[in-house]
Design a protein around this motif. Structure first.
Motif, PDB file in Angstrom:
ATOM      1  N   VAL A   1       0.843  -1.200   0.000  1.00  0.00           N
ATOM      2  CA  VAL A   1       0.000   0.000   0.000  1.00  0.00           C
ATOM      3  C   VAL A   1       0.873   1.242   0.000  1.00  0.00           C
ATOM      4  CG1 VAL A   1      -1.724   1.314   1.281  1.00  0.00           C
ATOM      5  CG2 VAL A   1      -1.934  -1.151   1.118  1.00  0.00           C
ATOM      6  N   ALA A   2       1.979   1.217   0.777  1.00  0.00           N
ATOM      7  CA  ALA A   2       2.903   2.358   0.784  1.00  0.00           C
ATOM      8  C   ALA A   2       3.511   2.564  -0.604  1.00  0.00           C
ATOM      9  CB  ALA A   2       4.004   2.139   1.814  1.00  0.00           C
ATOM     10  N   LYS A   3       3.835   1.471  -1.269  1.00  0.00           N
ATOM     11  CA  LYS A   3       4.378   1.574  -2.623  1.00  0.00           C
ATOM     12  C   LYS A   3       3.322   2.102  -3.583  1.00  0.00           C
ATOM     13  CE  LYS A   3       7.029  -1.039  -6.025  1.00  0.00           C
ATOM     14  NZ  LYS A   3       7.697  -2.319  -6.339  1.00  0.00           N
ATOM     15  N   TRP A   4       2.097   1.684  -3.408  1.00  0.00           N
ATOM     16  CA  TRP A   4       0.981   2.180  -4.221  1.00  0.00           C
ATOM     17  C   TRP A   4       0.845   3.683  -4.056  1.00  0.00           C
ATOM     18  CZ3 TRP A   4      -4.812   0.809  -2.922  1.00  0.00           C
ATOM     19  CH2 TRP A   4      -5.646   1.321  -3.924  1.00  0.00           C
ATOM     20  N   SER A   5       0.876   4.161  -2.820  1.00  0.00           N
ATOM     21  CA  SER A   5       0.778   5.592  -2.558  1.00  0.00           C
ATOM     22  C   SER A   5       1.953   6.342  -3.167  1.00  0.00           C
ATOM     23  CB  SER A   5       0.721   5.864  -1.046  1.00  0.00           C
ATOM     24  OG  SER A   5      -0.422   5.300  -0.472  1.00  0.00           O
TER      25      SER A   5
ATOM     26  N   GLN B   1      -6.263   2.698   4.234  1.00  0.00           N
ATOM     27  CA  GLN B   1      -6.512   4.089   4.610  1.00  0.00           C
ATOM     28  C   GLN B   1      -5.375   4.659   5.446  1.00  0.00           C
ATOM     29  OE1 GLN B   1     -10.322   5.270   6.403  1.00  0.00           O
ATOM     30  NE2 GLN B   1     -10.412   6.453   4.545  1.00  0.00           N
ATOM     31  N   PHE B   2      -4.948   3.903   6.447  1.00  0.00           N
ATOM     32  CA  PHE B   2      -3.924   4.382   7.364  1.00  0.00           C
ATOM     33  C   PHE B   2      -2.610   4.672   6.646  1.00  0.00           C
ATOM     34  CE2 PHE B   2      -0.409   3.619  10.304  1.00  0.00           C
ATOM     35  CZ  PHE B   2      -0.715   4.514  11.317  1.00  0.00           C
ATOM     36  N   VAL B   3      -2.151   3.714   5.840  1.00  0.00           N
ATOM     37  CA  VAL B   3      -0.882   3.905   5.136  1.00  0.00           C
ATOM     38  C   VAL B   3      -1.008   5.026   4.108  1.00  0.00           C
ATOM     39  CG1 VAL B   3       0.825   2.807   3.633  1.00  0.00           C
ATOM     40  CG2 VAL B   3      -0.193   1.515   5.511  1.00  0.00           C
ATOM     41  N   GLY B   4      -2.154   5.083   3.424  1.00  0.00           N
ATOM     42  CA  GLY B   4      -2.341   6.125   2.419  1.00  0.00           C
ATOM     43  C   GLY B   4      -2.294   7.521   3.007  1.00  0.00           C
ATOM     44  N   ILE B   5      -3.013   7.735   4.120  1.00  0.00           N
ATOM     45  CA  ILE B   5      -3.044   9.074   4.703  1.00  0.00           C
ATOM     46  C   ILE B   5      -1.732   9.398   5.391  1.00  0.00           C
ATOM     47  CG2 ILE B   5      -3.975   8.522   6.994  1.00  0.00           C
ATOM     48  CD1 ILE B   5      -4.991  11.459   4.691  1.00  0.00           C
TER      49      ILE B   5
ATOM     50  N   VAL C   1      -1.649  10.575  -4.326  1.00  0.00           N
ATOM     51  CA  VAL C   1      -1.238   9.902  -3.102  1.00  0.00           C
ATOM     52  C   VAL C   1      -2.433   9.575  -2.202  1.00  0.00           C
ATOM     53  CG1 VAL C   1      -0.840  12.026  -1.803  1.00  0.00           C
ATOM     54  CG2 VAL C   1       0.489   9.983  -1.259  1.00  0.00           C
ATOM     55  N   LEU C   2      -3.555  10.291  -2.352  1.00  0.00           N
ATOM     56  CA  LEU C   2      -4.730  10.036  -1.533  1.00  0.00           C
ATOM     57  C   LEU C   2      -5.705   9.039  -2.153  1.00  0.00           C
ATOM     58  CD1 LEU C   2      -5.597  13.576  -0.089  1.00  0.00           C
ATOM     59  CD2 LEU C   2      -4.701  11.598   1.140  1.00  0.00           C
ATOM     60  N   THR C   3      -5.433   8.586  -3.374  1.00  0.00           N
ATOM     61  CA  THR C   3      -6.325   7.630  -4.024  1.00  0.00           C
ATOM     62  C   THR C   3      -6.492   6.333  -3.222  1.00  0.00           C
ATOM     63  OG1 THR C   3      -5.813   8.546  -6.212  1.00  0.00           O
ATOM     64  CG2 THR C   3      -6.758   6.326  -6.135  1.00  0.00           C
ATOM     65  N   PRO C   4      -5.407   5.733  -2.693  1.00  0.00           N
ATOM     66  CA  PRO C   4      -5.608   4.544  -1.849  1.00  0.00           C
ATOM     67  C   PRO C   4      -6.482   4.837  -0.629  1.00  0.00           C
ATOM     68  CG  PRO C   4      -3.305   4.747  -2.486  1.00  0.00           C
ATOM     69  CD  PRO C   4      -3.976   6.007  -2.909  1.00  0.00           C
ATOM     70  N   TRP C   5      -6.366   6.032  -0.077  1.00  0.00           N
ATOM     71  CA  TRP C   5      -7.184   6.414   1.077  1.00  0.00           C
ATOM     72  C   TRP C   5      -8.669   6.421   0.708  1.00  0.00           C
ATOM     73  CZ3 TRP C   5      -9.638  11.283   2.539  1.00  0.00           C
ATOM     74  CH2 TRP C   5      -9.998  11.335   3.894  1.00  0.00           C
ATOM     75  N   LEU C   6      -8.996   6.881  -0.504  1.00  0.00           N
ATOM     76  CA  LEU C   6     -10.386   6.885  -0.957  1.00  0.00           C
ATOM     77  C   LEU C   6     -10.898   5.459  -1.157  1.00  0.00           C
ATOM     78  CD1 LEU C   6     -10.275   9.816  -3.571  1.00  0.00           C
ATOM     79  CD2 LEU C   6     -11.154   9.877  -1.236  1.00  0.00           C
ATOM     80  N   TYR C   7     -10.062   4.607  -1.750  1.00  0.00           N
ATOM     81  CA  TYR C   7     -10.448   3.198  -1.890  1.00  0.00           C
ATOM     82  C   TYR C   7     -10.711   2.593  -0.512  1.00  0.00           C
ATOM     83  CZ  TYR C   7      -9.418   2.521  -6.880  1.00  0.00           C
ATOM     84  OH  TYR C   7      -9.460   2.543  -8.248  1.00  0.00           O
TER      85      TYR C   7
ATOM     86  N   LEU D   1     -11.528  -9.403   7.581  1.00  0.00           N
ATOM     87  CA  LEU D   1     -10.463  -9.148   6.614  1.00  0.00           C
ATOM     88  C   LEU D   1     -10.738  -7.886   5.811  1.00  0.00           C
ATOM     89  CD1 LEU D   1      -9.534 -12.667   5.172  1.00  0.00           C
ATOM     90  CD2 LEU D   1      -8.084 -11.153   6.524  1.00  0.00           C
ATOM     91  N   MET D   2     -11.976  -7.724   5.375  1.00  0.00           N
ATOM     92  CA  MET D   2     -12.343  -6.543   4.612  1.00  0.00           C
ATOM     93  C   MET D   2     -12.105  -5.270   5.426  1.00  0.00           C
ATOM     94  SD  MET D   2     -13.601  -4.914   1.984  1.00  0.00           S
ATOM     95  CE  MET D   2     -14.308  -6.185   0.930  1.00  0.00           C
ATOM     96  N   GLY D   3     -12.589  -5.270   6.675  1.00  0.00           N
ATOM     97  CA  GLY D   3     -12.445  -4.091   7.507  1.00  0.00           C
ATOM     98  C   GLY D   3     -11.006  -3.780   7.856  1.00  0.00           C
ATOM     99  N   SER D   4     -10.244  -4.799   8.284  1.00  0.00           N
ATOM    100  CA  SER D   4      -8.866  -4.559   8.724  1.00  0.00           C
ATOM    101  C   SER D   4      -7.951  -4.208   7.561  1.00  0.00           C
ATOM    102  CB  SER D   4      -8.325  -5.780   9.460  1.00  0.00           C
ATOM    103  OG  SER D   4      -8.286  -6.910   8.609  1.00  0.00           O
ATOM    104  N   PHE D   5      -8.119  -4.890   6.425  1.00  0.00           N
ATOM    105  CA  PHE D   5      -7.269  -4.600   5.280  1.00  0.00           C
ATOM    106  C   PHE D   5      -7.524  -3.200   4.736  1.00  0.00           C
ATOM    107  CE2 PHE D   5      -6.807  -4.733   0.564  1.00  0.00           C
ATOM    108  CZ  PHE D   5      -5.413  -4.685   0.542  1.00  0.00           C
ATOM    109  N   MET D   6      -8.799  -2.838   4.603  1.00  0.00           N
ATOM    110  CA  MET D   6      -9.115  -1.511   4.099  1.00  0.00           C
ATOM    111  C   MET D   6      -8.714  -0.425   5.097  1.00  0.00           C
ATOM    112  SD  MET D   6     -10.067  -1.558   1.060  1.00  0.00           S
ATOM    113  CE  MET D   6     -10.597  -2.720  -0.197  1.00  0.00           C
ATOM    114  N   ASN D   7      -8.751  -0.750   6.377  1.00  0.00           N
ATOM    115  CA  ASN D   7      -8.270   0.192   7.379  1.00  0.00           C
ATOM    116  C   ASN D   7      -6.777   0.421   7.215  1.00  0.00           C
ATOM    117  OD1 ASN D   7      -8.857   1.778   9.868  1.00  0.00           O
ATOM    118  ND2 ASN D   7      -7.405   0.356  10.766  1.00  0.00           N
TER     119      ASN D   7
END
Length: 574
Positions: free
Chosen positions: A346-350, A454-458, A401-407, A445-451
């Motif tokens: 996710v960090a690499k994605w951002s 969001q966390f890494v993206g922001i 850089v905020l696109t992963p956060w929106l996802y 899994l859905m909640g924790s992974f998406m969290n």
């Protein structure tokens, strides 16, 4: 020089150091945010959500640390170092406090009943003392976090700055899950008897008191390493053509530009001025006056309302309905490798989105601001596939850089909806089938992974825009507001769950909250003869989800699109 897409090799030791520092920080955080409320609810399933909301106040220091962040940034011993001056004593105090707290829990003087069922269940005075004790631990963690956030901006080279959020994600998640999921699993007699023992015993492998003492020792070990094995500026030397050059040495300009790691050294140049608390607070208020920062603060304060009911109450509702503690621990345990492994990607994605966005900004700026550009975009939109159109509608036309956060936002929103479905589908017989258990795992899994997304993206965005001249204060301001966005609604959410919940007592009386509110005038226990008329969890979660959809459309998506397009000068106060 590294491309910025991968972690530079010369930053690996500093990266692992940050992981270790965030790891010890995650231990008390996991206890305060997850384990203690879980233990309280499992010891007394009739405990009201309002009481659990009271304990959530122990987490408030983590969301208010900006108030004393300038003090941490400006007061230090120059011989020890700006960050080490705080990290060493704070972690030392935390380790000692954890060990003493563990000793008292084992003796039953604190949190009675948690390690000895014969002692009973905690009362209101015990709940208040737990709130104060863990509030103090969280305060120490928050102070350490200020120093570590500021340190991350200077011990990592600029090539690897986006991976500071990865170190934070990996370290915090390991510490959090060690204190929450793994602890609950090993603390459960049923879990250990089922999976780890050949002979059944009436207790788990570890107790809360023993774990607290172990955590205190871990704190002291990491503190000793920072005190005796690490300097204030580790990693500032590098090899060039077989020769070792120290930071500040004279290098050929071409060689230096091509091979030497670059660091944020502004704080060293301004070291004397930043020793003034008044100076730091002054710059802090200047930062708050920036329009970009004010917009980001507003987004943070409302962005987590949608998830609070799901994150605070879904697991507790499952526990209340009869879902076994060890089964819930297993379902959450599966999240751990996903959190750690995908945090890096996710960090690499951002980072990739940020680099691509910066490359396109100058080329597209003239077209974006022209009438012909508007017509061109409309024509291109009509020719796009349905999935591409949907992507633009949901996340905007410009990736950044905020696109992963929106996802991540939409993913957690879906997990919140799924949370109500999981609770509603709990078997009336109390027997958990394999398909139902798999559904719970998917929801977690859905909640924790998406969290994590969001966390890494922001966090990557915060690292990108933070001014290193202000050290940890700028990062702490942004991180604090982000944390506070998930803290301030929680006690309100807990109160609403109680307020919307209605029971009919055995004598026909209607009460709100818990069965314990029923009149004590029957020969049997009140919890046996009450009838649940309305469960406030579903109503509260629905309100949160509807608000989340509205906030995303009206506030989050448009502002995120605009903020990620702003130049760095918009985030600087000088």
């Amino acid at each position: 020089m590294a491309s910025g897409k991968n972690l530079a090799r010369h930053d690996l030791p500093q990266f692992y150091l940050l992981v270790a520092l965030y790891f010890v920080q995650g231990i008390p955080v996991g206890l305060a945010f997850g384990t203690i409320p879980f233990l309280l609810k499992s010891m007394s399933k009739t405990m009201s959500f309002t009481s659990l909301g009271l304990f959530s106040m122990a987490t408030y220091p983590y969301s208010l640390k900006i108030l004393w962040s300038p003090i941490v940034d400006s007061c230090y011993n120059s011989r020890i170092g700006r960050r080490r001056s705080w990290i060493i004593p704070i972690q030392l105090l935390s380790g000692i406090m954890l060990y003493i707290l563990g000793y008292n829990v084992s003796n039953g003087t604190v949190f009675p009943g948690v390690d000895n069922d014969s002692v009973g269940v905690p009362g209101e005075s015990d709940l208040l003392s737990l709130t104060m004790l863990f509030g103090t631990l969280v305060f120490l963690c928050a102070t350490q976090d200020i120093a570590v956030d500021g340190w991350a901006l200077t011990i990592l080279s600029r090539d690897s700055l986006s991976y500071a959020s990865t170190a934070q994600t990996v370290g915090l998640n390991i510490g959090y899950f060690l204190s929450f999921t793994i602890f609950l699993s090993l603390n459960s007699a049923d879990f250990t008897n089922k999976y780890l023992r050949s002979n059944d015993l009436p207790y788990g492998l570890i107790t809360l008191g023993g774990y607290l003492k172990f955590a205190g020792i871990v704190y002291l070990i990491v503190t000793g390493y920072v005190a005796f094995c690490v300097t204030e500026h580790p990693g500032r030397s590098h090899y060039i053509k077989g020769k070792l050059y120290q930071r500040g040495s004279t290098l050929p300009s071409s060689t230096k530009e091509m091979n030497a790691p670059q660091y944020n050294d502004d704080e060293d140049e301004e070291e004397e001025s930043t020793k003034s608390i008044r100076y730091i607070y002054g710059r802090f208020w200047e930062v708050l006056k920036l329009p970009a920062v004010q917009t980001l603060v507003g987004v943070h304060l409302v962005s987590k309302i949608a998830f609070q009911c799901n994150e605070a109450a879904t697991n507790l509702k499952l526990l209340e309905k009869g879902f076994k503690r060890e089964d819930l621990a297993v379902s959450v345990l599966i999240d751990v490798p996903f959190e750690i492994i995908f945090g890096y990607y996710v960090a690499k994605w951002s980072s990739d989105n940020n680099n691509n966005n910066n490359d396109k900004l100058d080329k597209e700026q003239d077209v974006t601001n022209s009438i012909h550009g508007t017509i061109l975009r409309e024509t291109q939109f009509k020719k796009m596939s349905f999935l591409k159109k949907l992507q633009i509608i949901l996340f905007g036309n410009n990736t950044g850089v905020l696109t992963p956060w929106l996802y991540g936002f939409l993913g957690i929103l879906f997990a919140a909806i799924l949370g109500s479905f999981v609770v509603a589908m709990f078997p009336n017989t109390g027997i958990v089938t394999k398909p139902y258990f798999i559904m719970i795992i998917i929801q977690h899994l859905m909640g924790s992974f998406m969290n994590t997304v969001q966390f890494v993206g922001i966090s990557a965005f915060h690292t990108r825009v933070a001014d290193p001249l202000l050290g940890g204060t700028y990062m702490t301001l942004l991180n604090t507001v982000s944390n506070f966005g998930g803290t301030w609604p929680r006690i309100i959410i807990m109160y609403l769950i109680n307020w919307f919940t209605i029971y009919q007592c055995s004598d026909g009386t209607i009460v709100r909250g818990t069965p314990e509110q029923c009149p004590l005038n029957t020969t049997t226990t009140t919890t046996t003869d009450t009838i649940l008329i309305r469960d406030g969890y579903y109503i509260t979660n629905l309100i949160c989800v509807i608000m989340g959809i509205f906030i995303y459309i009206m506030v989050i998506r448009p502002n995120a699109q605009r903020l990620q397009q702003l130049p760095l000068s918009s985030w600087r106060c000088s």
